[in-house]
Design an enzyme around this catalytic site. Structure first.
Site: not given
Length: 317
Positions: A131, A23, A66, A200, A25, A210-211
């Site tokens: 995150c 996990r 992903r 991300d 990037a 992003n998250k």
């Protein structure tokens, strides 16, 4: 190796990325290039065409894991576009060299980004985190190496609680941490000098993927006049958005949100678990990269410099 198969390293890496055992990037990009390198090194292809088909197949296997994490296709793109030659040996050597070159760039990029991001922080600042991001942590690490005292407020970031990872990494840097539930962010923003988040992917218009929960935090931070800083290596810039392609938001398993037994007890409900959201550029103060920091509206110029106008992807037949 059957021509329809991929190297075991590719299959294992793809599974680990999909299950979030790998996990972040930069970590995903690093692992993907190592898997492609293993595929190239072990290839028994007899012709250049067979080798190229094999390496593209491996790239597609990794790519499907992903869809929102743009560092993954960017790392694959980097290696495949440097895979050149008239013979299998030449193609193999260039693929391996491209993978190693990418990882060298990745290593130096994060240190450079961290030094730039640390310049935004003053001694005694308190930062609110959402995150977990290795790019954000590089900024904090650099600030601590400069002797700056930093305080931290960390959202736990459900459903997978990646904020707990951030809290542990901050404590390893001797940063005092206050861990809060996600819904308490508005209450604690008045105590924060900055909000730092990773990404991300970053689109051509400066939007940040992003998250999930990032957009909500950014809107509230703007209301409180708390600067919102995004730390993102250029490997997270999404060149496909230069041609208008939209970002696919990954939907993850509902059981990250609710246990099976509890779901059965509640009865018939719909459960959705989007992994990411999109924060428009108007809520972001700066995007920090290894190339410098940019207002989000200017990121398109950096993207064009790095990628040109992207069209056909190298893993396509």
């Amino acid at each position: 190796m059957d021509e329809r198969e991929v190297h075991p390293s590719v299959a294992e890496t793809a599974e680990d990325i999909a299950e979030m055992e790998i996990r972040g990037a930069a970590t995903i990009a690093d692992a993907a290039t190592r898997a492609l390198e293993a595929q190239a090194a072990a290839s028994e292809a007899q012709t250049p065409e067979a080798f190229e088909s094999e390496i593209r197949r491996a790239a597609r296997r990794l790519l499907d894991t992903r869809p929102t994490a743009v560092s993954l296709p960017n790392s694959l793109r980097y290696v495949l576009r440097r895979t050149e030659g008239e013979t299998v040996d030449a193609l193999r050597e260039s693929a391996i060299a491209g993978a190693q070159e990418f990882r060298d760039c990745l290593d130096s990029a994060q240190a450079d980004l961290g030094a730039i991001g640390a310049n935004r922080l003053r001694d005694g600042d308190t930062v609110l985190f959402h995150c977990n991001s290795t790019d954000v942590m590089a900024c904090i690490r650099a600030a601590r190496e400069q002797g700056k005292s930093i305080g931290a407020i960390v959202k736990e970031t459900r459903p997978r609680r990646q904020g707990h990872i951030t809290a542990k990494q901050l404590r390893d840097l001797d940063v005092p941490v206050t861990l809060i539930v996600d819904g308490a962010a508005g209450r604690y923003l008045d105590d924060a000098d900055h909000v730092f988040v990773g990404a991300d992917s970053v689109t051509a218009d400066g939007s940040v993927v992003n998250k999930i929960g990032t957009r909500q935090l950014a809107v509230t931070a703007r209301e409180r006049d708390t600067p919102m800083v995004v730390a993102a290596q250029t490997v997270k810039l999404d060149p496909t958005t230069l041609t208008g392609q939209t970002v696919e938001i990954e939907m993850r398993d509902e059981h990250e949100v609710i246990e099976r037994a509890e779901r059965e007890e509640i009865g018939t409900i719909t459960v959705e678990n989007p992994a990411f959201d999109v924060t428009p550029p108007r809520y972001i103060d700066a995007i920090v990269t290894e190339r410098g920091q940019f207002p989000p509206e200017s990121i398109v110029f950096l993207m064009r410099e790095l990628f040109g106008e992207q069209a056909r992807q190298p893993w396509e037949e």
